[in-house]
Design a protein around this motif. Structure first.
Motif, PDB file in Angstrom:
ATOM      1  N   GLY A   1       7.933   9.099  -7.939  1.00 52.01           N
ATOM      2  CA  GLY A   1       6.592   9.230  -7.432  1.00 52.01           C
ATOM      3  C   GLY A   1       6.384  10.642  -7.708  1.00 52.01           C
ATOM      4  O   GLY A   1       7.060  11.673  -8.075  1.00 52.01           O
TER       5      GLY A   1
ATOM      6  N   ALA B   1       5.342  13.060  -2.690  1.00 49.90           N
ATOM      7  CA  ALA B   1       5.200  11.630  -2.444  1.00 49.90           C
ATOM      8  C   ALA B   1       5.759  10.909  -1.446  1.00 49.90           C
ATOM      9  O   ALA B   1       5.810   9.947  -0.906  1.00 49.90           O
ATOM     10  CB  ALA B   1       5.318  10.758  -3.657  1.00 49.90           C
TER      11      ALA B   1
ATOM     12  N   VAL C   1       8.132   2.948  -6.099  1.00 46.27           N
ATOM     13  CA  VAL C   1       7.321   3.997  -6.560  1.00 46.27           C
ATOM     14  C   VAL C   1       6.506   4.345  -5.379  1.00 46.27           C
ATOM     15  O   VAL C   1       5.742   3.572  -4.597  1.00 46.27           O
ATOM     16  CB  VAL C   1       5.987   3.556  -7.601  1.00 46.27           C
ATOM     17  CG1 VAL C   1       5.163   4.585  -8.106  1.00 46.27           C
ATOM     18  CG2 VAL C   1       7.131   2.578  -8.826  1.00 46.27           C
TER      19      VAL C   1
ATOM     20  N   ASP D   1       3.422   6.809  -3.216  1.00 46.45           N
ATOM     21  CA  ASP D   1       2.492   7.643  -3.585  1.00 46.45           C
ATOM     22  C   ASP D   1       1.708   8.103  -2.351  1.00 46.45           C
ATOM     23  O   ASP D   1       1.515   7.128  -1.570  1.00 46.45           O
ATOM     24  CB  ASP D   1       1.282   6.778  -4.498  1.00 46.45           C
ATOM     25  CG  ASP D   1       0.117   7.763  -4.576  1.00 46.45           C
ATOM     26  OD1 ASP D   1       0.285   8.711  -5.043  1.00 46.45           O
ATOM     27  OD2 ASP D   1      -1.017   7.096  -4.626  1.00 46.45           O
TER      28      ASP D   1
END
Length: 230
Positions: free
Chosen positions: A23, A27, A196, A198
């Protein structure tokens, strides 16, 4: 005092799996893995290790189960040997050599006068960034903990060395569960599962192929680093 650094994150890891975490800056990647050894605690929800809440273990028990290679490689004044033995002072010579080989540090250590007894300045000032990272990783590997956390541990390594390192860790005899925090997709694209992040939340979870199809953020990271083929 502000908003939660990470929130609404749920995932399960099987023993021996490799988990990639990627990320943008800020993040929440390091925050997430630091919850495992209790460098700080979750304010809600549960972090479990081997079926037990991490808070049920004593700090000694927990830290014996988790080996961490931090973002900043830290070495101390002494020798290569004294730095490697800090966590496992009773380690045998063969174990040291195995850790050096897996971490890809053996080649440059062999070139040093005195090899393991070569002098290391405070902070490893007489070593390159990549050499410091590899020695710090060798120290973490020497512990042979069932959980290994590598927090951006290949940032100073070239792509070829990084690839050899990942392959060597995959072939380790005691098969730890590995968490790889990375900025480079190449460092974790072969992981069993990639998370992932964010802005502190999960933007995607899956293997490399599925994330390329389903996660815009992962695809953008990948295509930025591996120029999209025409």
């Amino acid at each position: 005092g502000g908003e939660a650094a990470v929130s609404d994150i749920t995932f399960r890891v099987e023993p021996g799996e490799t988990i990639g975490i990627i990320g943008g800056t800020g993040a929440g990647k390091t925050t997430l893995v630091n919850l495992i050894p209790r460098f700080y605690d979750a304010v809600s929800g549960t972090v479990s290790l081997f079926g037990h809440d991490v808070k049920e273990y004593s700090f000694r028990e927990l830290r014996n189960m988790v080996s961490v290679m931090p973002q900043k490689a830290q070495l101390f004044a002494g020798t290569i040997r004294s730095n490697l033995l800090m966590g496992v002072p009773e380690a045998a010579e063969q174990e040291i050599e195995e850790a050096l080989a897996i971490s890809q540090a053996k080649e440059f250590v062999d070139e040093k006068d005195g090899r393991l007894d070569a002098y290391v300045e405070q902070g490893g000032r007489n070593l390159s960034g990549g050499q410091k990272q590899r020695l710090t990783l060798a120290r973490a590997l020497l512990k042979k903990a069932p959980v290994l956390i590598m927090d951006d541990s290949a940032s100073a390594l070239d792509f070829a060395t990084d690839a050899r390192l990942r392959q060597a860790i995959k072939e380790m005899k005691h098969k730890p569960t590995v968490f790889i925090v990375a900025q480079r997709a190449s460092s974790l694209m072969h992981a069993d599962k990639i998370i992932v992040l964010d802005d502190g939340k999960v933007a995607g979870m899956g293997d490399h192929a599925s994330l390329l199809q389903e996660c815009d953020i992962y695809r953008e990271i990948y295509e930025t680093q591996f120029k999209k083929e025409a």
